[in-house]
Design an enzyme around this catalytic site. Structure first.
Site, PDB file in Angstrom:
ATOM      1  N   CYS A  88       0.867  -1.325   0.045  1.00 15.95           N
ATOM      2  CA  CYS A  88       0.073   0.026  -0.012  1.00 15.95           C
ATOM      3  C   CYS A  88       0.796   1.255   0.087  1.00 15.95           C
ATOM      4  CB  CYS A  88      -1.215  -0.078   1.208  1.00 15.95           C
ATOM      5  SG  CYS A  88      -2.363   1.247   0.928  1.00 15.95           S
ATOM      6  N   HIS A 199      -3.569  -5.103  -0.492  1.00 17.14           N
ATOM      7  CA  HIS A 199      -3.288  -5.619   0.557  1.00 17.14           C
ATOM      8  C   HIS A 199      -3.103  -7.477   0.820  1.00 17.14           C
ATOM      9  CE1 HIS A 199      -3.251  -2.004   3.080  1.00 17.14           C
ATOM     10  NE2 HIS A 199      -3.930  -1.512   2.342  1.00 17.14           N
ATOM     11  N   GLU A 201      -2.247  -9.229   2.755  1.00 18.17           N
ATOM     12  CA  GLU A 201      -2.666  -9.964   4.045  1.00 18.17           C
ATOM     13  C   GLU A 201      -4.205  -9.651   4.153  1.00 18.17           C
ATOM     14  OE1 GLU A 201      -2.583  -5.449   4.889  1.00 18.17           O
ATOM     15  OE2 GLU A 201      -1.374  -6.790   3.783  1.00 18.17           O
TER      16      GLU A 201
END
Length: 219
Positions: A88, A199, A201
């Site tokens: 990001c 992202h 994750e």
């Protein structure tokens, strides 16, 4: 093997830590995952992750304010060429500069600017900024694929939250894109460095597969 997620006061550190630990465990990768702002830990790392959320300048200033971190990061990534992942705003900081409010210099690792997303309102009524949610990933037809994408099916969705995007000077360094009223840079890469606007994750199986590939990556 040791992977450092850099703590400089920005980013979803716990979420990233959990995802990296799970990807390592599920794929039987022997890597210790640590969150740290200590230059010695960065120097000892085999893989380095720079997350980030918020304003470009705030993130750059926060990184610069951590004693010794900027020097350790430069030595590890630019001199020793250790595998690096920016997530990001962590990806955006790889740019030459960010054009946000008064603007700010970046790390200048990949030439380009970070500028505001500007969806075509005439064609895409209802698109709002920030761009937030799930979007389809596609390979940049002018770019090239990347080893870190091996085994990852294209045409999957990833999770985004951002108002600005990275415009690379060399379009070959833009590896993945998505569409949000305009073509949005989703992944950049150069040498031992990769960055994702999305992202990993938070991107479920695609994200975990991507993280596992990064942990196994030897540029």
């Amino acid at each position: 093997m040791k992977t450092i997620i850099i703590d400089y006061g920005s980013g979803n550190l716990r979420s990233a830590h959990r995802a990296f630990e799970r990807a390592a465990k599920d794929n039987k990768i022997n890597s210790q995952i640590l969150i740290s702002d200590k230059p010695a830990d960065i120097a000892a790392a085999d893989h380095i992750v720079l997350p980030g959320v918020g304003a470009f300048k705030d993130c750059y200033d926060g990184l610069s304010a951590r004693k010794g971190v900027m020097d350790a990061l430069h030595e590890a990534v630019q001199v020793q060429k250790k595998p690096f992942l920016g997530i990001c705003v962590g990806m955006q900081l790889m740019a030459t500069e960010g054009i946000e409010y008064k603007g700010s210099q970046g790390l200048d690792w990949i030439k380009g600017q970070v500028r505001a997303i500007t969806p075509n309102a005439e064609q895409d009524l209802g698109l709002k900024v920030p761009h937030m949610g799930w979007n389809l990933l596609a390979e940049n037809i002018r770019g090239r694929s990347h080893k870190i994408l091996d085994g990852i099916e294209m045409g999957l969705h990833a999770y985004f939250v951002h108002s600005y995007q990275f415009h690379t000077d060399d379009e070959n360094e833009t590896i993945l894109t998505t569409q949000y009223g305009e073509k949005i840079t989703a992944m950049v890469a150069k040498d031992n460095m990769v960055g994702t606007q999305f992202h990993p994750e938070k991107s479920q199986k695609l994200g975990l597969d991507f993280i596992a590939n990064f942990l196994n990556w030897k540029p």
